[in-house]
Design a protein around this motif. Structure first.
Motif, PDB file in Angstrom:
ATOM      1  N   ALA A  10      18.001  49.185  49.841  1.00 36.23           N
ATOM      2  CA  ALA A  10      19.107  49.153  50.802  1.00 36.23           C
ATOM      3  C   ALA A  10      20.438  49.250  50.080  1.00 36.23           C
ATOM      4  CB  ALA A  10      19.040  47.869  51.639  1.00 36.23           C
ATOM      5  N   ALA A  11      20.522  48.625  48.884  1.00 32.49           N
ATOM      6  CA  ALA A  11      21.768  48.696  48.107  1.00 32.49           C
ATOM      7  C   ALA A  11      22.077  50.131  47.712  1.00 32.49           C
ATOM      8  CB  ALA A  11      21.660  47.821  46.861  1.00 32.49           C
ATOM      9  N   ALA A  12      21.027  50.878  47.319  1.00 32.10           N
ATOM     10  CA  ALA A  12      21.241  52.276  46.939  1.00 32.10           C
ATOM     11  C   ALA A  12      21.664  53.104  48.129  1.00 32.10           C
ATOM     12  CB  ALA A  12      19.962  52.864  46.326  1.00 32.10           C
ATOM     13  N   ARG A  13      21.080  52.821  49.304  1.00 32.70           N
ATOM     14  CA  ARG A  13      21.465  53.579  50.500  1.00 32.70           C
ATOM     15  C   ARG A  13      22.919  53.326  50.854  1.00 32.70           C
ATOM     16  NH1 ARG A  13      16.078  52.292  52.008  1.00 32.70           N
ATOM     17  NH2 ARG A  13      16.740  50.423  53.156  1.00 32.70           N
ATOM     18  N   LEU A 142      35.056  47.884  34.280  1.00 36.35           N
ATOM     19  CA  LEU A 142      33.757  48.083  34.927  1.00 36.35           C
ATOM     20  C   LEU A 142      32.985  46.779  35.074  1.00 36.35           C
ATOM     21  CD1 LEU A 142      32.551  51.436  33.319  1.00 36.35           C
ATOM     22  CD2 LEU A 142      33.320  51.054  35.663  1.00 36.35           C
ATOM     23  N   LYS A 143      33.273  45.801  34.224  1.00 36.14           N
ATOM     24  CA  LYS A 143      32.602  44.506  34.339  1.00 36.14           C
ATOM     25  C   LYS A 143      32.932  43.815  35.655  1.00 36.14           C
ATOM     26  CE  LYS A 143      32.500  43.602  29.352  1.00 36.14           C
ATOM     27  NZ  LYS A 143      33.030  42.743  28.253  1.00 36.14           N
ATOM     28  N   LEU A 149      28.415  47.859  39.135  1.00 37.05           N
ATOM     29  CA  LEU A 149      27.361  46.953  38.693  1.00 37.05           C
ATOM     30  C   LEU A 149      26.116  47.088  39.562  1.00 37.05           C
ATOM     31  CD1 LEU A 149      29.494  43.763  37.934  1.00 37.05           C
ATOM     32  CD2 LEU A 149      28.575  45.420  36.288  1.00 37.05           C
ATOM     33  N   GLU A 150      26.319  47.288  40.841  1.00 40.31           N
ATOM     34  CA  GLU A 150      25.203  47.508  41.752  1.00 40.31           C
ATOM     35  C   GLU A 150      24.510  48.829  41.429  1.00 40.31           C
ATOM     36  OE1 GLU A 150      24.664  47.970  46.595  1.00 40.31           O
ATOM     37  OE2 GLU A 150      26.348  46.798  45.799  1.00 40.31           O
ATOM     38  N   PHE A 151      25.314  49.831  41.102  1.00 37.78           N
ATOM     39  CA  PHE A 151      24.780  51.138  40.711  1.00 37.78           C
ATOM     40  C   PHE A 151      23.931  51.026  39.447  1.00 37.78           C
ATOM     41  CE2 PHE A 151      25.859  54.510  37.582  1.00 37.78           C
ATOM     42  CZ  PHE A 151      25.061  55.534  38.080  1.00 37.78           C
TER      43      PHE A 151
END
Length: 284
Positions: A10-13, A142-143, A149-151
Motif C-alpha cells: 500500500a505504501a508503494a501504491r 534525505l534522512k 525513506l519510504e521509497f
C-alpha cells in the motif's frame, strides 16, 4: 507454474499515485531539464599547470575538470527478476522529484536497465553540483525526507544486491548533457592496474577526438570512492548496427590503433553493458 509476481505494498501504491510538486507530472519535466554547460578545460593545458608526478599530485587533481567541482555517483542495483517492472515504476515515480527539487543539490544524469550484460539490473548516474559538500548536504536532507525513506524501504524488498561508486569526470570529456532518443547506451568499464591512471588519461586525451564524429561520446569518469582504479566510458548509439559501424570507423582513422596499443596493457579487466534508458532518464 506461473512466475510469482512482485507484490506492491500500500505504501508503494501511495508513492506511485502521488503527483510531483504543484500537481505536475514530473517524468516529462525531468527529461527536459537542462544542466548548465561546463567550460571545456584543456587536458594539455593542465599538464603545464601541474607537474605530472603521482608521488606529489593526486589523480583527481591531474585528471579532473578544474572549472567545476561536480561529483558523480553511479549505482548498480540487481533486482529480483519478478520485481523489475515494479522497481522501474517506483523509481520513475519518486526519483524525478529529487531531480526537480532545487533544495537538493543533485540531479539525474541517466537511468537505465541493462539489456546485454548482467540481467535484471538498473543503473543510475547522479551529479552533485558542488562536490563532496553537496553530497553530504543531500544525504542529510534525505534522512528527514519521509517519502524517500519510504521509497528506500519499499525498494529494499525488490533488490538482490546493490553497490555504488563516487566518480570524477575526466577533463577531456564533455560533460553529459540531456539528449533526445531513442538511443541505446554502452557503459564500458575498465579496471586498471594500480599506478596507471595517469598514463590512461594521457592516451585518451589524444584518442577521444577519434570517437566524437557521430556524437557518440557521452561521458568519461574515474572512481574516487568504492572500487579504485576503475574507469567508466559512456557512449550513445542509435542501435546495435550503428554501434558496430561507428566503432569500425574508428579503426580506419590514423592514430586510433596506437591508442589501443598503449592502453590495452594497462587493463586488468574490462566489461561492456548495453543499456536501455528509463522513461525518466534525461539521456534518452
Amino acid at each position: 507454474m506461473a512466475p510469482r509476481l512482485c507484490s506492491i505494498s500500500a505504501a508503494a501504491r501511495r508513492l506511485l499515485g502521488r503527483p510531483g510538486p504543484g500537481g505536475r507530472d514530473v517524468a516529462p519535466v525531468a527529461a527536459a531539464r537542462f544542466y548548465s554547460k561546463d567550460n571545456e578545460g584543456s587536458w594539455f593545458r593542465s599538464l603545464f599547470v601541474h607537474k605530472v608526478d603521482p608521488r606529489k599530485d593526486a589523480h583527481s587533481t591531474l585528471l579532473s575538470k578544474k572549472e567545476t567541482s561536480n561529483l558523480y555517483k553511479i549505482q548498480f542495483h540487481n533486482v529480483k527478476p519478478e520485481c523489475l517492472d515494479a522497481y522501474n515504476s517506483l523509481t520513475e515515480a519518486v526519483l524525478p522529484k529529487l531531480h526537480l527539487d532545487e533544495d537538493y543539490p543533485c540531479s539525474l544524469v541517466g537511468n537505465w536497465n541493462t539489456w546485454y550484460g548482467e540481467q535484471d539490473q538498473a543503473v543510475h548516474l547522479w551529479r552533485f553540483s558542488g562536490g563532496y559538500p553537496a553530497l553530504m548536504d543531500c544525504m542529510n536532507k534525505l534522512k528527514n525526507n519521509k517519502e524517500y525513506l519510504e521509497f528506500r524501504k519499499e525498494r529494499s524488498q525488490m533488490l538482490l544486491s546493490r553497490r555504488n561508486q563516487l566518480l570524477l569526470e575526466f577533463s577531456f570529456w564533455n560533460e553529459p548533457q540531456p539528449r533526445a532518443g531513442p538511443n541505446i547506451y554502452e557503459l564500458r568499464t575498465y579496471k586498471l592496474k594500480p599506478g596507471t591512471m595517469i598514463e590512461w588519461g594521457n592516451n585518451w586525451a589524444r584518442a577521444i577526438k577519434y570517437r566524437q564524429e557521430n556524437q557518440e561520446a557521452v561521458g568519461g569518469f574515474f572512481s574516487q570512492i568504492g572500487e579504485l582504479y576503475v574507469v567508466h566510458h559512456l557512449w550513445a548509439y542509435k542501435d546495435l548496427q550503428s554501434r558496430e559501424e561507428t566503432r569500425n570507423a574508428a579503426w580506419r582513422k590514423r592514430g586510433w590503433d596506437e591508442n589501443v596499443y598503449y592502453t590495452v596493457p594497462l587493463v586488468r579487466h574490462m566489461e561492456s553493458r548495453i543499456m536501455i534508458p528509463l522513461k525518466i532518464s534525461p539521456l534518452q
